[in-house]
Design an enzyme around this catalytic site. Structure first.
Site, PDB file in Angstrom:
ATOM      1  N   TYR B 159     -54.787  47.250 -49.808  1.00 40.10           N
ATOM      2  CA  TYR B 159     -55.544  47.767 -51.215  1.00 40.10           C
ATOM      3  C   TYR B 159     -55.497  49.274 -51.092  1.00 40.10           C
ATOM      4  O   TYR B 159     -55.277  49.770 -51.965  1.00 40.10           O
ATOM      5  CB  TYR B 159     -56.743  47.209 -51.230  1.00 40.10           C
ATOM      6  N   LYS B 163     -53.821  51.952 -53.768  1.00 40.43           N
ATOM      7  CA  LYS B 163     -54.486  52.794 -54.348  1.00 40.43           C
ATOM      8  C   LYS B 163     -54.317  54.150 -54.469  1.00 40.43           C
ATOM      9  O   LYS B 163     -54.233  55.079 -55.274  1.00 40.43           O
ATOM     10  CB  LYS B 163     -56.119  52.601 -54.164  1.00 40.43           C
TER      11      LYS B 163
HETATM   12  N1  LIG Z   1     -65.593  47.491 -57.449  1.00 41.20           N
HETATM   13  C1  LIG Z   1     -65.162  48.598 -56.689  1.00 41.20           C
HETATM   14  O1  LIG Z   1     -65.852  48.558 -55.451  1.00 41.20           O
HETATM   15  C2  LIG Z   1     -64.501  49.497 -56.894  1.00 41.20           C
HETATM   16  C3  LIG Z   1     -64.163  50.981 -56.513  1.00 41.20           C
HETATM   17  C4  LIG Z   1     -63.320  51.990 -56.862  1.00 41.20           C
HETATM   18  C5  LIG Z   1     -62.431  51.399 -57.644  1.00 41.20           C
HETATM   19  N2  LIG Z   1     -62.338  50.090 -58.368  1.00 41.20           N
HETATM   20  C6  LIG Z   1     -61.268  49.717 -59.236  1.00 41.20           C
HETATM   21  O2  LIG Z   1     -61.604  49.584 -60.480  1.00 41.20           O
HETATM   22  C7  LIG Z   1     -60.774  48.667 -61.182  1.00 41.20           C
HETATM   23  C8  LIG Z   1     -61.919  47.886 -61.826  1.00 41.20           C
HETATM   24  O3  LIG Z   1     -62.623  47.116 -60.842  1.00 41.20           O
HETATM   25  P1  LIG Z   1     -63.923  46.327 -61.050  1.00 41.20           P
HETATM   26  O4  LIG Z   1     -64.737  46.698 -59.905  1.00 41.20           O
HETATM   27  O5  LIG Z   1     -64.636  46.426 -62.523  1.00 41.20           O
HETATM   28  O6  LIG Z   1     -63.406  44.459 -60.732  1.00 41.20           O
HETATM   29  P2  LIG Z   1     -63.200  43.754 -61.679  1.00 41.20           P
HETATM   30  O7  LIG Z   1     -64.466  43.322 -62.600  1.00 41.20           O
HETATM   31  O8  LIG Z   1     -62.645  42.322 -60.567  1.00 41.20           O
HETATM   32  O9  LIG Z   1     -62.146  43.909 -62.565  1.00 41.20           O
HETATM   33  C9  LIG Z   1     -60.645  43.973 -62.193  1.00 41.20           C
HETATM   34  C10 LIG Z   1     -60.073  43.423 -63.306  1.00 41.20           C
HETATM   35  O10 LIG Z   1     -58.404  43.390 -63.103  1.00 41.20           O
HETATM   36  C11 LIG Z   1     -58.091  42.168 -63.739  1.00 41.20           C
HETATM   37  N3  LIG Z   1     -56.658  41.823 -63.042  1.00 41.20           N
HETATM   38  C12 LIG Z   1     -56.442  41.384 -62.146  1.00 41.20           C
HETATM   39  N4  LIG Z   1     -55.207  41.194 -61.831  1.00 41.20           N
HETATM   40  C13 LIG Z   1     -54.725  41.400 -63.109  1.00 41.20           C
HETATM   41  C14 LIG Z   1     -53.443  41.309 -63.571  1.00 41.20           C
HETATM   42  N5  LIG Z   1     -52.126  40.578 -63.049  1.00 41.20           N
HETATM   43  N6  LIG Z   1     -53.057  41.286 -64.959  1.00 41.20           N
HETATM   44  C15 LIG Z   1     -54.270  41.774 -65.752  1.00 41.20           C
HETATM   45  N7  LIG Z   1     -55.290  42.066 -65.201  1.00 41.20           N
HETATM   46  C16 LIG Z   1     -55.542  41.766 -64.016  1.00 41.20           C
HETATM   47  C17 LIG Z   1     -58.871  41.112 -63.397  1.00 41.20           C
HETATM   48  O11 LIG Z   1     -59.055  40.295 -64.819  1.00 41.20           O
HETATM   49  P3  LIG Z   1     -58.963  38.857 -64.590  1.00 41.20           P
HETATM   50  O12 LIG Z   1     -58.965  38.106 -63.152  1.00 41.20           O
HETATM   51  O13 LIG Z   1     -59.926  38.318 -65.376  1.00 41.20           O
HETATM   52  O14 LIG Z   1     -57.506  38.140 -65.391  1.00 41.20           O
HETATM   53  C18 LIG Z   1     -60.305  41.831 -63.423  1.00 41.20           C
HETATM   54  O15 LIG Z   1     -61.107  41.743 -64.615  1.00 41.20           O
HETATM   55  C19 LIG Z   1     -60.065  48.198 -60.311  1.00 41.20           C
HETATM   56  O16 LIG Z   1     -58.657  48.812 -60.281  1.00 41.20           O
HETATM   57  C20 LIG Z   1     -60.555  48.714 -58.631  1.00 41.20           C
HETATM   58  O17 LIG Z   1     -59.486  48.645 -57.889  1.00 41.20           O
HETATM   59  C21 LIG Z   1     -63.360  49.316 -57.908  1.00 41.20           C
END
Ligand SMILES: NC(=O)c1ccc[n+]([C@@H]2O[C@H](COP(=O)([O-])OP(=O)(O)OC[C@H]3O[C@@H](n4cnc5c(N)ncnc54)[C@H](OP(=O)(O)O)[C@@H]3O)[C@@H](O)[C@H]2O)c1
Lengths: 456, 253
Positions: B159, B163
């Site tokens: 991961y 990133k």
């Molecule tokens: N949570 C953390 O700690 C954290 C920290 C830093 C950065 N981020 C980043 O912030 C972003 C949002 O994360 P989040 O925390 O809000 O997690 P989240 O709620 O799991 O959102 C990620 C979304 O990506 C979608 N996704 C995954 N694979 C996909 C694909 N092949 N095509 C289209 N959509 C897809 C999922 O949609 P479905 O599964 O509903 O299709 C899911 O809703 C991500 O890039 C993550 O890496 C998160």
């Protein structure tokens, strides 16, 4: 004709967008540009003194008209001048004043073009008409008709849709303006301090009729008993006899002063309630306690800020907005409430400008209506949205409006309520530009033209 | 158009079901309302998000189909979306998968899924998005990156490396758009409590989705190019970044 991509913003330096800027040097270029612009349309631009996004066109074409700068003819019999649209008021005054002529309406800066002045139907310290009221004739290039002459009586609809029309009916290329004769380039100016805003408005109502020009500068940071304390300056054109002997040799000189430049880069936050309060205090104290008469030049009276080049930079890279509204006579309380809210919110604003109109703009979406207009500059910040949106509600309720030329943040939903002749303007505009080739960022943001293009 | 005070009129979310995206767009539409387009693998799963956004003040909410790993569809998807809805003032790139690190260490398919979603998928859709933003001459492009890419750690290096890659790619995109009227903002969040991190032990300095949303809104208002959430993460990462390999490994992060 050179064309180059350029980031453009308004005088407030907010929301810059990229456009292809063309600098046409004759009518032919303009006709061909307006007939077949890029897919994202075209808009004219003068000296970029609109505060918001009226003269920018993201992803499209912008016709910068500053090369159209010829003074074509002066008719001393009729008292008119014919100019190309890129001529600035500064140039015009340099030509006209030595001949003893003066435009009827002069705004707060000389660095606007005649084309821009008409497209905004600008006003000034003169209360009885706005710029378009003194346009005898103009040439406009529209998508539907190409280059055509418009007159206020013969082509009333098209004429009054173009004046104040924010460039969305066509590109103005030439105009004939009515002038007034003057004996000198000086103004006999009376200055007085007022205690508060009510006192200020009362004095304006009482004695404005003695003056051709009238304006009040209000300290927006004063509160309580001093809410809206102001310096009222009013004036008339000086006659030859008004001048001191020593000044008579230069009676009709325009007297441009050397320009001081504002520093190139100024950090955000330089203007804060403390620094601005100090400035306002100084400025208020500088005005004489007792009513006071002086004879002064055109520049200090009409264009006090023109002597500092690029003064808009003092607001730093985030820029500023100017909020200007008008409410009908009888709605003085809206002015008072606005001042109260600005004072309570402690927005670091220099002086607000309060003026009166005793006429309604004939332009279909023109700004002036008989009443009171208040204008102030405020550093751009997201916290302003609720404050200004709230004031807009009061303005609409009172039957007033905000000035499009200054606008960069109005809620589009309020447009129709503020401009009751909007539909009339839209249908006239659509006939002149059926393919919606004329576009600006302001049009995209407010959907002025009603084409509902969702930004395309 | 974005107005002088930063209010936007149209938003496109790639990864429309992301918890962080939903919290962010809620704050955006609460100010003035805006048209929102949610792009997700299963558009029908956006219904509850759409309801939340309408409640919060969105003038319109639409859901469209988008799969980050269906690379071939991306150009057509971007063209159709911009043609149908017009200019976007804000494009939020929010999709991503955390994946299963342990599995990804011996199952190439699992490793690739993470990389293809977070890196290749983002690149693939970003290319046509940038073309359209460049042509419209305005707009904000926001990437949800992660501190995990700032110094890749043993515990989630698949991961983390995806990133790191996309963060670097966006730094380049930002440079390429410098005088285009389009702004790019990279958001480097630490541990955020969302469905992605559900069940995991929260890392130090963990934050809520609202904290990220506030940081995004503030960053946009200030015209920032990089935003750290929480802000202290920036300094933590400066330290981690410069630790010698031997010391860094002993930390077992
Ligand atoms: N949570 C953390 O700690 C954290 C920290 C830093 C950065 N981020 C980043 O912030 C972003 C949002 O994360 P989040 O925390 O809000 O997690 P989240 O709620 O799991 O959102 C990620 C979304 O990506 C979608 N996704 C995954 N694979 C996909 C694909 N092949 N095509 C289209 N959509 C897809 C999922 O949609 P479905 O599964 O509903 O299709 C899911 O809703 C991500 O890039 C993550 O890496 C998160």
């Amino acid at each position: 004709m050179i064309a180059a991509p350029e980031l453009l913003s308004g005088w407030g330096r907010t929301s810059p967008t990229l456009a292809t800027v063309h600098r046409p040097d004759d009518l032919e270029h303009i006709v061909s540009q307006v007939a077949a612009p890029s897919p994202r349309g075209v808009i004219a631009r003068g000296l970029g003194r609109s505060y918001g996004d009226a003269a920018q066109n993201a992803g499209g074409d912008v016709l910068s008209c500053s090369n159209l700068d010829a003074v074509l003819a002066i008719d001393v019999e009729k008292g008119t001048v014919t100019v190309e649209s890129g001529v600035s008021l500064d140039t015009l005054l340099r030509v006209l004043l030595p001949l003893g002529w003066f435009p009827m309406v002069i705004p707060g800066t000389s660095y606007v073009t005649i084309g821009g002045a008409i497209a905004s139907d600008i006003h000034g310290k003169f209360r009885h008409g706005s710029f378009a009221d003194y346009v005898d004739r103009m040439r406009v290039v529209t998508p539907a008709r190409g280059a055509c002459m418009l007159e206020p009586e013969g082509d009333a609809k098209e004429f009054w849709a173009t004046t104040g029309g924010m460039g969305l009916t066509g590109v103005i290329t030439e105009a004939t303006l009515k002038l007034q004769p003057v004996q000198t380039s000086r103004i006999v100016c009376d200055t007085e301090r007022t205690n508060d805003v009510d006192d200020c408005m009362a004095r304006m109502l009482e004695r404005d009729h003695e003056y051709r020009y009238s304006v009040a500068w209000i300290d927006c940071l004063a509160s309580g008993g001093h809410l809206g304390r102001a310096v009222l300056t009013r004036g008339n054109h000086a006659t030859f006899d008004d001048l001191a002997f020593s000044d008579r040799a230069t009676a009709r000189e325009y007297m441009p002063r050397t320009l001081l430049a504002a520093p190139q880069w100024i950090p955000n936050g330089l203007l804060n309630p403390l620094t601005v309060r100090a400035f306002n205090e100084l400025w208020f104290r500088r005005a004489p306690r007792e009513p006071h008469r002086v004879v002064e030049g055109i520049k200090p009276f009409f264009f006090p800020l023109d002597s500092v080049r690029d003064w808009n930079r003092i607001y730093g890279p985030r820029g500023f907005v100017q909020y200007q509204f008008v409410v009908p006579s009888g709605s003085e309380r809206v002015v008072r409430t606005a001042l109260q809210r600005f004072s309570a919110a402690r927005v670091p604003t220099f002086l607000a400008v309060l003026k009166r109109f005793e006429h309604d703009s004939r332009s279909l979406i023109g700004f002036p209506i008989s009443g009171w207009t208040l204008a102030l500059d405020i550093p751009a910040a997201p916290e302003l949205t609720p404050l200004l949106d709230g004031l807009d509600e009061l303005v609409v309720e009172a039957g007033g409006r905000v000035y499009l030329t200054k606008d960069s943040r109005l809620r589009p939903e309020l447009l129709a309520a503020m401009y009751p002749r909007l539909d009339n303007w839209r249908s006239t505009r659509a006939a002149l530009d059926p393919g919606n080739l004329l576009r600006s960022d302001m049009d995209r943001r407010l959907d002025l033209s009603g084409a509902g293009r969702r930004g395309a | 158009m974005r107005d002088a005070l930063g209010e936007v009129q149209s938003v496109l979310v790639l990864g429309g079901t992301s918890d962080i995206a939903l919290a962010t767009v809620r704050k955006v539409v609460a100010r003035r309302g805006a048209r929102v387009v949610l792009a997700a693998r299963k558009p029908e799963t956006c219904d509850s998000a759409a309801a939340v956004l309408r409640d919060a003040g969105a003038s319109e909410v639409h859901s469209v189909a988008f799969d980050a790993t269906d690379f071939a569809s991306h150009e057509g998807f971007v063209r159709a979306t911009f043609d149908r809805f017009g200019d976007f003032d804000l494009v939020l790139v929010a999709f991503g998968v955390l994946g299963d690190q342990a599995r990804a260490e011996h199952d190439p398919g699992a490793a690739l899924e993470i990389v293809q979603t977070n890196f290749s998928g983002t690149v693939s859709v970003t290319v046509p998005v940038v073309t359209r933003l460049r042509a419209q001459g305005h707009g904000d492009l926001v990437l949800l990156s992660s501190v995990a890419g700032e110094r890749v750690r043993r515990s989630n290096f698949v991961y983390g490396s995806s990133k790191a890659g996309i963060d670097g790619y966006y730094q380049g995109v930002a440079a390429s758009l410098a005088t285009s009227g389009v702004r790019v903002m990279i958001v480097r969040a630490g541990f955020v409590h969302t469905k992605m991190t559900d069940g995991l032990k929260a890392a130090p300095l963990s934050v809520t989705v609202d904290a990220v949303a506030d940081a995004v809104v503030r960053g946009l208002a200030r015209g920032r190019e990089i935003v750290w959430v929480p802000p202290a993460m920036r300094y933590v990462m400066v330290v981690l970044r410069h630790l010698p390999v031997a010391v860094f490994r002993r930390l077992r992060l």
